[in-house]
Design a protein around this motif. Structure first.
Motif, PDB file in Angstrom:
ATOM      1  N   TYR A 246       2.492   9.148  11.200  1.00  0.00           N
ATOM      2  CA  TYR A 246       2.469   7.886  10.459  1.00  0.00           C
ATOM      3  C   TYR A 246       3.378   6.840  11.105  1.00  0.00           C
TER       4      TYR A 246
ATOM      5  N   ARG B 263       0.735   5.621  -0.407  1.00  0.00           N
ATOM      6  CA  ARG B 263      -0.035   6.859  -0.489  1.00  0.00           C
ATOM      7  C   ARG B 263       0.894   8.008  -0.842  1.00  0.00           C
TER       8      ARG B 263
ATOM      9  N   GLU C 261       0.838  -1.203   0.000  1.00  0.00           N
ATOM     10  CA  GLU C 261       0.000   0.000   0.000  1.00  0.00           C
ATOM     11  C   GLU C 261       0.874   1.254   0.000  1.00  0.00           C
TER      12      GLU C 261
ATOM     13  N   ASP D  28      -8.404   5.770   8.149  1.00  0.00           N
ATOM     14  CA  ASP D  28      -9.164   4.569   7.800  1.00  0.00           C
ATOM     15  C   ASP D  28      -8.674   3.337   8.537  1.00  0.00           C
ATOM     16  N   GLY D  29      -7.660   3.520   9.387  1.00  0.00           N
ATOM     17  CA  GLY D  29      -7.157   2.382  10.159  1.00  0.00           C
ATOM     18  C   GLY D  29      -6.139   1.546   9.427  1.00  0.00           C
ATOM     19  N   ARG D  30      -5.852   1.920   8.150  1.00  0.00           N
ATOM     20  CA  ARG D  30      -4.872   1.161   7.367  1.00  0.00           C
ATOM     21  C   ARG D  30      -3.631   2.021   7.166  1.00  0.00           C
ATOM     22  N   ALA D  31      -2.650   1.851   8.003  1.00  0.00           N
ATOM     23  CA  ALA D  31      -1.403   2.585   7.807  1.00  0.00           C
ATOM     24  C   ALA D  31      -0.663   1.956   6.631  1.00  0.00           C
ATOM     25  N   PRO D  32      -0.444   2.708   5.537  1.00  0.00           N
ATOM     26  CA  PRO D  32       0.162   2.113   4.348  1.00  0.00           C
ATOM     27  C   PRO D  32       1.605   1.686   4.600  1.00  0.00           C
ATOM     28  N   ASP D  33       2.128   0.939   3.658  1.00  0.00           N
ATOM     29  CA  ASP D  33       3.518   0.501   3.760  1.00  0.00           C
ATOM     30  C   ASP D  33       4.490   1.636   3.456  1.00  0.00           C
TER      31      ASP D  33
ATOM     32  N   ASN E 203       2.793   2.945  12.084  1.00  0.00           N
ATOM     33  CA  ASN E 203       3.507   1.910  11.343  1.00  0.00           C
ATOM     34  C   ASN E 203       5.009   2.164  11.450  1.00  0.00           C
TER      35      ASN E 203
ATOM     36  N   LEU F 178      -4.652   8.798   7.283  1.00  0.00           N
ATOM     37  CA  LEU F 178      -4.435   7.628   8.136  1.00  0.00           C
ATOM     38  C   LEU F 178      -5.673   7.175   8.899  1.00  0.00           C
TER      39      LEU F 178
END
Length: 639
Positions: free
Chosen positions: A89, A5, A3, A63-68, A93, A61
């Protein structure tokens, strides 16, 4: 799925999105690569200039999905905010990767890593291929960060040491970068189906042959210009025309320099003929205006394109020009060029920078007044020390004293050799008012008659209004003065401009200055004209209509794209006098009277912050005895 962003933020706090061109390029490259597109999911987070940190953190951030990986397109106005977002961030993560790219941070890894320990990578130079190679590396070795083979970046190794890899050669064939428009990487429409951005941003080429001491244009100064192909650019123009983009704004450093620029204009005209859009072209024009430039200007005029032509002179002081390393430009030919543009009926804007080494307050004001005598507008800016420029490397030589902005990371010059600190701060005040009144054309029609008939210079007129506000007793004046920052940076100018349009009390202070200070300065026989001139100015301003508010008294809607006034009587025929021009030898006007109807394109509220676009929203006056308005300066809002 890896993922990603991509984060971008516009400079201006405006109610319309700015196109995320840099992020669009990165996404288009990743999506096109067979080895990356199927393994990555790339999203663009595009923020407006006024977005708060908490708002950006929620959207990025929440949405609860911290991107890679989070990659930030960094410029001076968002450097600090993006550093804070990187910190947030990393709390979500810790093993994720933060990348900073853009001209403000390129080759500045030492400072970036020192100030923002949560940043892992800084991209130096063109980012598209470097970023894609970095993503490829991370896909192969997740959790590790030692991409020594990836050219064009600096990174912090797991042990804390900093490594910088060799520079990546410039991309010679720009067409290998997929189009962010034609690939759909950048969405074109809003929820209502309309074009969603203030302007359509395009690059036709990259690189600049000049090496001005204050500039780091695209990180490619003093380099050969490389161009995208005509076919690709024509397809992108067709795409913008289909989506009814009102304005194309080029990111080129010197448009009009190349033969390909004439071909681009041919395709632009063809697109307009096919779709009715775009209606305007804005760019940074070639510094030396050649016959090619004149042919382009003529073609744009013949096909009714709005465009402002910027004379990027920066100074008329020979000492300052030498320090700027601009002696190689034929700037001494500007007066004949201005005369030619005026003869073609085209808008021409001069550009000056206050604070350059070798410039004094006296020389700067003399240059400003010299330009204002010949040009429709003069844009003035405070000098910034930008990273990677000669001025930054020569700060001790030139005696620069600087400060970082309150809301940004730009390094503003308080003073250098040629002016004391007190003189420089007073000049910052003047620059602010000049930007407000002239660059943003809050005053437009009054300048030439006032200069001609009173004998005052334009800088004296501006200083007079500045001092009038400083002495005004009204609380509204004091509140307005509180909006003026020490440095004449753009956000402060924008806030003050909107305050002028939104506050009848402030407009009345300006009107009182005109009545009590300026009108008496005119010869007695011209004072009736002077009084009528300001009323004509007031009705000719773009109509600033806040969403949900009623129109001002005397105005009504005229279709979806314009407003029209009721007939407005005047004691003298102001429009005829302005068209003929007045001189001290002109006979005083007869009090024959006239009545005008004014028509103003709708949508100025959404574009007030962009002086290049907003000039198209000025009201057009029609004598009630005439049949129609003739050419109406229509520029529909992009919102």
């Amino acid at each position: 799925m890896f993922e990603i962003r991509l984060v971008q933020q516009a400079a201006w706090d405006v109610p319309v999105d700015s196109m995320p061109l840099a992020s669009g390029y990165l996404k288009a490259v990743l999506d096109s690569r067979d080895d990356l597109g199927t393994e990555t999911n790339t999203e663009i987070c595009n923020f407006r200039g006024g977005a708060k940190l908490t708002e950006m953190a929620r959207e990025l951030l929440g949405d609860g999905r911290a991107p890679d990986l989070v990659a930030f397109s960094v410029l001076g106005w968002n450097y600090r905010s993006f550093g804070c977002l990187a910190e947030t961030y990393k709390q979500l993560n810790p093993r994720g990767t933060v990348v900073f790219g853009g001209v403000h941070v390129a080759n500045q890894a030492e400072r970036v890593f020192r100030e923002f320990p949560c940043v892992d990578v800084v991209v130096n130079g063109e980012g598209e291929l470097t970023f894609a190679d970095l993503v490829g590396y991370l896909l192969e070795r997740r959790g590790d960060l030692d991409p020594a083979h990836v050219q064009g970046l600096s990174y912090r190794r797991p042990d804390g040491t900093v490594e910088t890899t060799p520079d990546r050669p410039r991309i010679e064939d720009l067409d290998i970068i997929p189009s962010p428009f034609l690939t759909g990487a950048i969405p074109m429409t809003n929820a209502a189906g309309g074009f969603r951005y203030d302007v359509a941003l395009m690059e036709t080429n990259r690189g600049c042959p000049y090496k001005c001491s204050f500039c780091y244009w695209g990180g490619a100064v003093g380099q050969r210009v490389r161009s995208f192909s005509r076919q690709r650019l024509a397809e992108e123009l067709d795409y913008f025309g289909f989506h009814k983009a009102p304005v194309v704004c080029l990111c080129d450093a010197n448009f009009g320099l190349l033969e390909a620029d004439e071909e681009f204009v041919e395709d632009l005209i063809g697109t307009r003929r096919k779709y009715g859009y775009p209606r305007a072209l804005e760019s940074s024009w070639a510094k030396n205006k050649s016959e090619r430039f004149r042919r382009i200007v003529t073609a744009l005029k013949e096909h009714d394109f709005h465009s402002s032509f910027m004379l990027s002179l920066q100074t008329l002081s020979s000492d300052a020009l030498t320090a700027m390393d601009r002696k190689n430009m034929k700037l001494n030919q500007w007066e004949s060029l201005v005369d030619w543009l005026a003869g073609e009926g085209m808008d021409c804007v001069g550009e000056l920078i206050w604070g350059a080494p070798g410039e004094t307050p006296e020389s700067f004001l003399a240059g400003y007044d010299r330009l204002s005598e010949r040009l429709t507008r003069t844009a003035v800016y405070p000098l910034l020390l930008l990273p990677n420029t000669a001025y930054t490397d020569q700060r001790e030589l030139h005696g620069f004293v600087t400060v970082r902005g309150d809301d940004d990371d730009f390094e503003y010059v308080l003073t250098s050799r040629g002016a004391t600190l007190a003189e420089s701060l007073r000049m910052q005040r003047f620059v602010f008012w000049a930007r407000l009144l002239d660059e943003n054309h809050y005053l437009h029609h009054v300048w030439a008659p006032a200069r001609t008939l009173t004998g005052l210079t334009q800088s004296q007129i501006i200083t007079g209004l500045m001092e009038h506000f400083e002495a005004a007793p009204e609380p509204a004046a004091a509140a307005f003065l509180d909006l003026i920052p020490v440095l004449a940076e753009s956000p402060g100018v924008v806030r003050a401009l909107r305050a002028l349009y939104e506050s009848p009390e402030l407009e009345e202070i300006v009107a009182r200055w005109w009545r009590t200070v300026m009108v008496p300065a005119f010869p007695p026989a011209w004072r009736g004209f002077a009084a009528a001139l300001y009323e004509f100015e007031r009705w000719s301003r773009p109509l600033y209509v806040q969403p949900g508010r009623a129109l001002p008294a005397g105005w009504r809607q005229d279709g979806p794209d314009a407003y029209v006034s009721e007939p407005v009587p005047f004691a003298v025929d102001v429009a005829a006098l302005l068209e003929r021009g007045v001189t001290p030898a002109s006979p005083p006007p007869e009090p024959e009277g006239a009545s005008y109807v004014f028509r103003s394109p709708a949508g100025f509220y959404y574009n007030a912050d962009n002086h290049e676009i907003s000039r198209g929203y000025r009201g057009l006056a029609r004598d009630v005895r005439q049949a129609d308005f003739g050419r109406v300066p229509a520029a529909p809002p992009s919102a």
